[in-house]
Write a protein that holds these residues in place. Structure first.
Motif, PDB file in Angstrom:
ATOM      1  N   TRP A  61      12.639  -4.607   4.985  1.00 25.71           N
ATOM      2  CA  TRP A  61      11.903  -3.940   6.060  1.00 25.71           C
ATOM      3  C   TRP A  61      11.352  -2.589   5.626  1.00 25.71           C
ATOM      4  N   ASN A  62      12.014  -1.899   4.726  1.00 24.56           N
ATOM      5  CA  ASN A  62      11.457  -0.650   4.195  1.00 24.56           C
ATOM      6  C   ASN A  62      10.166  -0.928   3.440  1.00 24.56           C
ATOM      7  N   LEU A  63      10.157  -1.970   2.632  1.00 27.50           N
ATOM      8  CA  LEU A  63       8.959  -2.310   1.859  1.00 27.50           C
ATOM      9  C   LEU A  63       7.826  -2.749   2.775  1.00 27.50           C
ATOM     10  N   ILE A  64       8.147  -3.514   3.824  1.00 26.16           N
ATOM     11  CA  ILE A  64       7.125  -3.925   4.788  1.00 26.16           C
ATOM     12  C   ILE A  64       6.548  -2.701   5.500  1.00 26.16           C
ATOM     13  N   TYR A  65       7.430  -1.816   5.917  1.00 23.01           N
ATOM     14  CA  TYR A  65       7.025  -0.620   6.664  1.00 23.01           C
ATOM     15  C   TYR A  65       6.097   0.265   5.843  1.00 23.01           C
ATOM     16  N   PHE A  66       6.470   0.525   4.592  1.00 25.58           N
ATOM     17  CA  PHE A  66       5.675   1.431   3.768  1.00 25.58           C
ATOM     18  C   PHE A  66       4.495   0.776   3.100  1.00 25.58           C
ATOM     19  N   ILE A  86       4.188  -8.308   8.667  1.00 27.24           N
ATOM     20  CA  ILE A  86       3.124  -8.495   7.675  1.00 27.24           C
ATOM     21  C   ILE A  86       1.925  -9.132   8.371  1.00 27.24           C
ATOM     22  N   LYS A  87       0.886  -8.343   8.585  1.00 28.60           N
ATOM     23  CA  LYS A  87      -0.276  -8.823   9.334  1.00 28.60           C
ATOM     24  C   LYS A  87      -1.397  -9.342   8.430  1.00 28.60           C
ATOM     25  N   ASP A  88      -1.386  -8.942   7.174  1.00 29.49           N
ATOM     26  CA  ASP A  88      -2.359  -9.475   6.218  1.00 29.49           C
ATOM     27  C   ASP A  88      -1.790  -9.349   4.810  1.00 29.49           C
ATOM     28  N   LEU A  89      -2.391 -10.057   3.894  1.00 32.10           N
ATOM     29  CA  LEU A  89      -1.959 -10.043   2.492  1.00 32.10           C
ATOM     30  C   LEU A  89      -2.892  -9.224   1.623  1.00 32.10           C
ATOM     31  N   GLY A  90      -3.782  -8.459   2.266  1.00 30.02           N
ATOM     32  CA  GLY A  90      -4.730  -7.662   1.508  1.00 30.02           C
ATOM     33  C   GLY A  90      -5.771  -8.547   0.837  1.00 30.02           C
ATOM     34  N   ASP A  91      -6.475  -7.979  -0.106  1.00 21.42           N
ATOM     35  CA  ASP A  91      -7.496  -8.728  -0.856  1.00 21.42           C
ATOM     36  C   ASP A  91      -6.827  -9.383  -2.057  1.00 21.42           C
ATOM     37  N   LEU A  92      -5.989 -10.367  -1.761  1.00 26.78           N
ATOM     38  CA  LEU A  92      -5.117 -10.950  -2.791  1.00 26.78           C
ATOM     39  C   LEU A  92      -5.889 -11.679  -3.886  1.00 26.78           C
ATOM     40  N   PHE A  93      -6.960 -12.372  -3.512  1.00 25.11           N
ATOM     41  CA  PHE A  93      -7.703 -13.187  -4.487  1.00 25.11           C
ATOM     42  C   PHE A  93      -9.117 -12.653  -4.738  1.00 25.11           C
ATOM     43  N   GLY A  94      -9.386 -11.417  -4.298  1.00 20.68           N
ATOM     44  CA  GLY A  94     -10.701 -10.832  -4.532  1.00 20.68           C
ATOM     45  C   GLY A  94     -11.790 -11.425  -3.670  1.00 20.68           C
ATOM     46  N   GLN A  95     -11.423 -12.110  -2.617  1.00 16.22           N
ATOM     47  CA  GLN A  95     -12.395 -12.741  -1.735  1.00 16.22           C
ATOM     48  C   GLN A  95     -12.369 -12.144  -0.326  1.00 16.22           C
ATOM     49  N   GLY A  96     -11.788 -10.954  -0.186  1.00 16.53           N
ATOM     50  CA  GLY A  96     -11.664 -10.333   1.120  1.00 16.53           C
ATOM     51  C   GLY A  96     -10.225 -10.355   1.614  1.00 16.53           C
ATOM     52  N   VAL A  97      -9.971  -9.576   2.652  1.00 17.93           N
ATOM     53  CA  VAL A  97      -8.621  -9.459   3.203  1.00 17.93           C
ATOM     54  C   VAL A  97      -8.184 -10.776   3.836  1.00 17.93           C
ATOM     55  N   ILE A  98      -6.963 -11.204   3.522  1.00 22.10           N
ATOM     56  CA  ILE A  98      -6.403 -12.432   4.093  1.00 22.10           C
ATOM     57  C   ILE A  98      -5.569 -12.064   5.311  1.00 22.10           C
ATOM     58  N   ASN A  99      -6.109 -12.275   6.496  1.00 21.39           N
ATOM     59  CA  ASN A  99      -5.396 -11.982   7.728  1.00 21.39           C
ATOM     60  C   ASN A  99      -4.485 -13.143   8.100  1.00 21.39           C
ATOM     61  N   LEU A 100      -3.252 -12.819   8.475  1.00 23.33           N
ATOM     62  CA  LEU A 100      -2.292 -13.858   8.835  1.00 23.33           C
ATOM     63  C   LEU A 100      -2.288 -14.169  10.330  1.00 23.33           C
ATOM     64  N   ASN A 101      -2.784 -13.229  11.139  1.00 29.51           N
ATOM     65  CA  ASN A 101      -2.835 -13.411  12.587  1.00 29.51           C
ATOM     66  C   ASN A 101      -1.478 -13.826  13.151  1.00 29.51           C
ATOM     67  N   GLU A 102      -1.417 -14.916  13.968  1.00 26.95           N
ATOM     68  CA  GLU A 102      -0.159 -15.332  14.587  1.00 26.95           C
ATOM     69  C   GLU A 102       0.870 -15.800  13.564  1.00 26.95           C
ATOM     70  N   PHE A 103       0.417 -16.226  12.400  1.00 25.61           N
ATOM     71  CA  PHE A 103       1.323 -16.701  11.356  1.00 25.61           C
ATOM     72  C   PHE A 103       2.089 -15.547  10.714  1.00 25.61           C
ATOM     73  N   GLY A 104       1.659 -14.318  10.975  1.00 29.04           N
ATOM     74  CA  GLY A 104       2.288 -13.159  10.345  1.00 29.04           C
ATOM     75  C   GLY A 104       3.746 -12.989  10.711  1.00 29.04           C
ATOM     76  N   ILE A 105       4.103 -13.285  11.968  1.00 29.91           N
ATOM     77  CA  ILE A 105       5.488 -13.088  12.405  1.00 29.91           C
ATOM     78  C   ILE A 105       6.442 -14.071  11.727  1.00 29.91           C
ATOM     79  N   PRO A 106       6.191 -15.395  11.798  1.00 25.45           N
ATOM     80  CA  PRO A 106       7.107 -16.305  11.079  1.00 25.45           C
ATOM     81  C   PRO A 106       7.111 -16.084   9.571  1.00 25.45           C
ATOM     82  N   PHE A 107       5.956 -15.684   9.017  1.00 21.23           N
ATOM     83  CA  PHE A 107       5.891 -15.410   7.585  1.00 21.23           C
ATOM     84  C   PHE A 107       6.772 -14.214   7.227  1.00 21.23           C
ATOM     85  N   THR A 108       6.713 -13.172   8.056  1.00 20.57           N
ATOM     86  CA  THR A 108       7.537 -11.989   7.823  1.00 20.57           C
ATOM     87  C   THR A 108       9.020 -12.329   7.905  1.00 20.57           C
TER      88      THR A 108
END
Length: 202
Positions: free
Chosen positions: A190-195, A82-104
């Motif tokens: 992992w299927n949901l993450i992939y798709f 999971i590299k970003d959470l999309g435009d979750l709050f309507g303020q632009g794409v939320i990028n997770l960067n290095e935090f994406g791996i532990p979050f996933t």
């Protein structure tokens, strides 16, 4: 076992192993993409520790470590997480960067254990998993995308549920087991993450 499992009679805890073997066989027959090949490989530690937990019991820490390792296998060999959470709050794409791996890894481990906790009533975890994979198959078919893993898993889960729900008699009843519940949770996560990626995934 007077701790977590309570049922009458000796019921084989082989459902997860049977599903895993069917997945391997079906994958050889139908062929699956590279990501799903790695995903099946990542199931091996989970199946092993789950079987050990079913028959002897293992510590929660060890189970969590193995679940983290299984997710690491997918990330290392596919670079999918999971590299970003999309435009979750309507303020632009939320990028997770290095935090994406532990979050996933945190999310996948959480879903694995949620499915393990869900596995308390006959047919519950199997039917929930079946609905998820059927939903994915239908959604992807609307986009003219083949979902080989789903075409293998859906009939496999239907056969498991037939045995689990006593359709062939109590003497042929089987349980999913901890290894099966953990494995299904891992597959679904992992299927949901992939798709969920906004790219042409197939």
């Amino acid at each position: 076992d007077e701790r977590r499992k309570s049922h009458l009679g000796a019921i084989p805890l082989i459902g997860g192993l049977a599903i895993f073997i069917s997945l391997i066989y079906g994958s050889i027959l139908l062929g699956i993409d590279y990501f799903f090949q790695i995903l099946l490989i990542s199931l091996v530690p989970l199946i092993f520790i789950g079987i050990l937990d079913d028959f002897k019991g293992v510590s929660i820490i060890l189970r969590l470590v193995v679940q983290v390792i299984s997710s690491w296998i997918v990330i290392i060999f596919t670079d999918i997480y999971i590299k970003d959470l999309g435009d979750l709050f309507g303020q632009g794409v939320i990028n997770l960067n290095e935090f994406g791996i532990p979050f996933t890894i945190f999310c996948v481990v959480g879903i694995c254990n949620a499915f393990n906790m869900l596995d308390g009533k006959d047919g519950l975890t199997g039917s929930v998993s079946l609905l998820v994979f059927m939903g994915l198959l239908i959604l992807l078919s609307f986009n003219s995308m083949e979902y080989q893993l789903g075409m293998i898993l859906i009939p496999t889960l239907l056969v498991f549920l037939a045995f689990n729900m006593n359709l062939f008699g109590i003497n042929r009843k089987i349980f999913l087991g901890d290894h099966g519940a953990l494995g299904l949770g891992h597959l679904i996560a992992w299927n949901l993450i992939y798709f969920s990626r906004e790219v042409n995934v197939l």
